[in-house]
Design an enzyme around this catalytic site. Structure first.
Site, PDB file in Angstrom:
ATOM      1  N   LYS A  35      19.838 -17.303  -9.921  1.00 38.95           N
ATOM      2  CA  LYS A  35      19.933 -15.833  -9.819  1.00 38.95           C
ATOM      3  C   LYS A  35      21.070 -15.341 -10.707  1.00 38.95           C
ATOM      4  CE  LYS A  35      16.905 -14.965  -8.570  1.00 38.95           C
ATOM      5  NZ  LYS A  35      15.812 -15.721  -8.106  1.00 38.95           N
TER       6      LYS A  35
ATOM      7  N   GLU B 281      19.181 -22.092  -6.290  1.00 36.47           N
ATOM      8  CA  GLU B 281      18.651 -20.728  -6.367  1.00 36.47           C
ATOM      9  C   GLU B 281      19.772 -19.723  -6.641  1.00 36.47           C
ATOM     10  OE1 GLU B 281      15.918 -19.510  -6.880  1.00 36.47           O
ATOM     11  OE2 GLU B 281      16.040 -17.444  -6.220  1.00 36.47           O
TER      12      GLU B 281
ATOM     13  N   CYS C 272       0.835  -1.204   0.000  1.00 34.73           N
ATOM     14  CA  CYS C 272       0.000   0.000   0.000  1.00 34.73           C
ATOM     15  C   CYS C 272       0.869   1.253   0.000  1.00 34.73           C
ATOM     16  CB  CYS C 272      -0.861   0.039   1.256  1.00 34.73           C
ATOM     17  SG  CYS C 272      -1.953  -1.367   1.379  1.00 34.73           S
TER      18      CYS C 272
ATOM     19  N   LYS D  39       7.960 -11.152 -15.580  1.00 31.53           N
ATOM     20  CA  LYS D  39       7.718 -11.350 -14.146  1.00 31.53           C
ATOM     21  C   LYS D  39       6.699 -12.460 -13.919  1.00 31.53           C
ATOM     22  CE  LYS D  39       8.320 -10.493  -9.854  1.00 31.53           C
ATOM     23  NZ  LYS D  39       9.540 -11.146  -9.328  1.00 31.53           N
TER      24      LYS D  39
ATOM     25  N   HIS E 218      29.850 -37.318 -10.161  1.00 34.31           N
ATOM     26  CA  HIS E 218      29.276 -38.240 -11.147  1.00 34.31           C
ATOM     27  C   HIS E 218      29.145 -37.570 -12.509  1.00 34.31           C
ATOM     28  CE1 HIS E 218      28.509 -41.191  -8.024  1.00 34.31           C
ATOM     29  NE2 HIS E 218      28.014 -40.203  -7.290  1.00 34.31           N
TER      30      HIS E 218
ATOM     31  N   ASN F 190      -0.935   1.547   5.752  1.00 36.96           N
ATOM     32  CA  ASN F 190      -0.081   0.560   5.096  1.00 36.96           C
ATOM     33  C   ASN F 190       0.508  -0.313   6.196  1.00 36.96           C
ATOM     34  OD1 ASN F 190       1.882  -0.838   3.616  1.00 36.96           O
ATOM     35  ND2 ASN F 190       3.353   0.825   3.804  1.00 36.96           N
ATOM     36  N   GLY F 191       0.349  -1.630   6.067  1.00 37.91           N
ATOM     37  CA  GLY F 191       0.883  -2.537   7.088  1.00 37.91           C
ATOM     38  C   GLY F 191      -0.109  -3.649   7.367  1.00 37.91           C
TER      39      GLY F 191
HETATM   40  C1  F6R Z   1      13.389 -16.425 -10.975  1.00 38.00           C
HETATM   41  C2  F6R Z   1      11.970 -16.249 -11.114  1.00 38.00           C
HETATM   42  C3  F6R Z   1      11.178 -17.299 -11.787  1.00 38.00           C
HETATM   43  C4  F6R Z   1       9.869 -17.534 -11.037  1.00 38.00           C
HETATM   44  C5  F6R Z   1       8.973 -18.513 -11.826  1.00 38.00           C
HETATM   45  C6  F6R Z   1       7.704 -18.828 -11.064  1.00 38.00           C
HETATM   46  O1  F6R Z   1      14.007 -15.355 -10.335  1.00 38.00           O
HETATM   47  O2  F6R Z   1      11.434 -15.250 -10.695  1.00 38.00           O
HETATM   48  O3  F6R Z   1      11.896 -18.474 -11.888  1.00 38.00           O
HETATM   49  O4  F6R Z   1      10.162 -18.035  -9.782  1.00 38.00           O
HETATM   50  O5  F6R Z   1       8.645 -17.972 -13.066  1.00 38.00           O
HETATM   51  O6  F6R Z   1       6.968 -17.694 -10.810  1.00 38.00           O
HETATM   52  P1  F6R Z   1       5.823 -17.687  -9.730  1.00 38.00           P
HETATM   53  O7  F6R Z   1       6.444 -17.864  -8.396  1.00 38.00           O
HETATM   54  O8  F6R Z   1       5.150 -16.348  -9.906  1.00 38.00           O
HETATM   55  O9  F6R Z   1       4.906 -18.811 -10.070  1.00 38.00           O
END
Ligand code: F6R
Length: 605
Positions: free
Chosen positions: A481, A477, A2, A600, A500, A100-101
């Site tokens: 990244k 992970e 928010c 995203k 392996h 917000n919170g």
């Molecule tokens: C990596 C990343 C993607 C998401 C994947 C799943 O940094 O952001 O690998 O993790 O596309 O996305 P969600 O979690 O929105 O289903």
């Protein structure tokens, strides 16, 4: 997350409030509201939707008056809707409030207020605040005192601004664990979640601290302690950021801002929601087969989650990559099956596809998501929201660590219910409470190192990330990244598996990142480090403070505070790897917020 704004001016404020809300759009939102105070009345317009679209429909600018508040809402309690949009008002229509919170004890407060005759209009946690203030706002009590008294009963996080028709030339705001800044203009005052909201009007700001209460009037501003009511002094700072920098809270990229937001995101995720955590653990306990289904980073959270559930509660679950689920396990899905789907966006097509498929075969569906109202919540019998706030950088950071924290809560609950854990569950719960502040420390210690190491290693083209046990998830992970934002080829592997095949690539100076907490895997990972070192690898390790053994074998290290339980290590050990990936991308001139070819939310299969 928010966004709030309050403006006390000499001219009509509604158009200014709308512009300020536009500047807070980057925080993500689903609903908008504005309230001005004029001629003894509150004037409110609010609805679900985007600012421009609502403005085109309702004209947000024609609200009269020179004092007002505005809000962009990111739903947490109660779906996005007109009634749930802020501002919220008291029973008498005297007070309006934006927040917000998260109010942790809202249900308990709401029950009390209802029993005292208050009538609630929304499903939000926020609305309790305005009714609580109403209770204290008796004849002769100034608004700031009523607010101060009301907040003595409130648990949770908040940045709040309140106006009243009885004191029309005043805005009162309070802050605890949610950001709030004051803007000091020429004959005008502002309060907002973030500086960009008023940057066009003034560059003089005061960053309020937790438990500050500020009173804005025509005569100037006062800051008081929310606890004691005594005046407190805060420094006025001059902001020299550009508007673009300001929208990122002064950080050059959203990804870095979001890495730094993790302590707050974790604290918010760890509070409340016990009921839903309980329901999910009950479903796990009462299902014959449990699949943890997700994509990308969320899948890595599932890998760690499966480990937590197994170690703490002795319950075996199967983590599956969503796009593989139907082919691999489809035939075994039935009404004794639980699919626990994990998705930040709640809109990932692969994950939704797996969920829809499992539903058709009679499976129960639960989910962990960061997005209220997303498709996944509609398919789920029960869901838990991570409280990371909107994540704008494409690479998932704070949503990953909050997913891990959620898995920890579910595993602890399940283990407590089953009552046969070999672990001291109470001690782990206590540790979990300390995770937000430890995370802050991890960032403080490791950010300069990540910058340094990125300078040293960002020219390399290949990396291995290796771990054992729960740290396999962290290693995978870390590799994801690095590869997705810096375009360096990075592979994550279980360290034991590296001999392996993968070890064939090792020759002089091949960088291997080892995730090496001091857990049960420690003796074995030392062997794996030696194998790599013997073949000329450069070893970068993430270790616990004081781990001389691994430190001596490493060329470089990231350091994590000592003594974190094995099951919680991924939450902290991944943070330096996020920072390392971020700084490598920056060194290579790549934009970490917008990696090529990625979106995203991946809504195609
Ligand atoms: C990596 C990343 C993607 C998401 C994947 C799943 O940094 O952001 O690998 O993790 O596309 O996305 P969600 O979690 O929105 O289903």
């Amino acid at each position: 997350m928010c966004g709030i704004i309050g403006i006390l001016e000499r001219k009509n404020v509604a158009p200014m409030i709308r512009k300020s809300l536009k500047r807070l759009e980057y925080r993500g939102y689903d609903s908008v509201g504005v309230c001005t105070v004029h001629e003894g009345k509150l004037h409110i317009k609010k609805d679900k939707g985007k600012i421009d679209e609502i403005h085109a429909r309702l004209n947000l600018d024609d609200l009269p008056g020179s004092v007002g508040i505005g809000h962009t809402r990111w739903a947490t309690h109660g779906a996005p809707s007109q009634v749930n949009a802020h501002p919220h008002t008291d029973c008498s229509g005297t007070l309006a409030l934006v927040h917000n919170g998260i109010i942790e004890n809202f249900q308990e407060l709401k029950n009390k207020l209802i029993s005292r005759g208050h009538v609630f209009k929304s499903n939000t946690d926020t609305e309790v605040l305005v009714h609580l203030i109403e209770e204290e706002y008796k004849e002769g009590v100034p608004l700031e005192e009523a607010v101060r008294k009301a907040f003595q009963h409130v648990e949770g996080s908040y940045a709040v601004a309140v106006v009243s028709t009885k004191e029309p030339e005043k805005i009162v705001c309070v802050r605890k664990e949610s950001p709030l800044v004051l803007g000091i203009g020429d004959g005008a005052l502002y309060c907002a979640s973030d500086i960009p909201a008023f940057l066009e009007y003034t560059r003089k700001a005061i960053i309020l601290q937790d438990h500050d209460l500020a009173v804005l009037t025509r005569d100037g501003f006062r800051i008081l302690s929310l606890k004691t009511g005594e005046p407190v002094e805060r420094e006025v700072v001059t902001i020299d950021w550009t508007a673009e920098m300001a929208s990122k809270g002064g950080y050059p990229h959203f990804m870095l801002k979001e890495i730094h937001e993790q302590p707050y995101a974790l604290a918010d995720t760890l509070r409340g929601r016990e009921f839903y955590i309980g329901l999910i653990s009950w479903l796990i306990e009462n299902s014959k087969k449990v699949f943890l289904v997700a994509a990308g980073t969320s899948y890595h959270a599932c890998l760690a989650g499966a480990y937590m559930l197994s170690r703490l509660a002795g319950v075996a679950t199967i983590p599956v990559i969503a796009s593989e689920f139907c082919e691999k396990y489809g035939d075994s899905v039935d009404s004794d099956t639980l699919v626990l789907a994990v998705s930040q966006s709640g809109e990932t097509a692969d994950t939704l596809n797996a969920v829809r498929y499992a539903r058709k075969r009679g499976a129960k569906i639960a989910s962990i998501t960061n997005t209220l109202g997303s498709s996944i919540t509609r398919y789920s019998q029960v869901y838990v929201l991570t409280q990371a706030g909107p994540e704008i950088g494409v690479a998932a950071t704070k949503t990953f660590t909050t997913q891990l924290a959620t898995f920890a809560l579910i595993s602890l609950k399940l283990a407590e219910n089953l009552g046969n854990s070999a672990f001291d569950l109470r001690a782990i719960r206590e540790e979990l409470k300390a995770i937000p502040s430890l995370c802050e420390e991890v960032i403080r210690i490791n950010e300069p190192r990540a910058q340094q190491l990125a300078k040293r290693y960002s020219t390399y083209e290949n990396f291995y990330f290796l771990g054992r046990g729960i740290s396999v998830a962290t290693a995978l992970e870390g590799a994801l990244k690095l590869k997705e934002i810096s375009y360096i080829h990075a592979e994550g592997y279980p360290a034991g598996e590296s001999k392996h095949g993968p070890i064939a690539l090792i020759q002089d100076n091949f960088p291997c990142v080892f995730v090496a907490p001091n857990d049960v895997t420690h003796p074995k990972i030392i062997g794996n480090i030696m194998e790599m070192k013997a073949r000329g690898a450069k070893v970068i390790s993430v270790i616990e403070e004081g781990d001389r053994e691994v430190e001596e074998l490493s060329n470089d290290t990231f350091i994590i505070p000592k003594g974190v339980s094995e099951v919680l290590t991924p939450i902290l050990f991944v943070v330096p790897l996020q920072l390392f990936a971020y700084y490598c991308a920056v060194e290579r001139g790549a934009d970490p917020d917008k990696p090529r070819n990625l979106a995203k939310s991946v809504t195609v299969q």
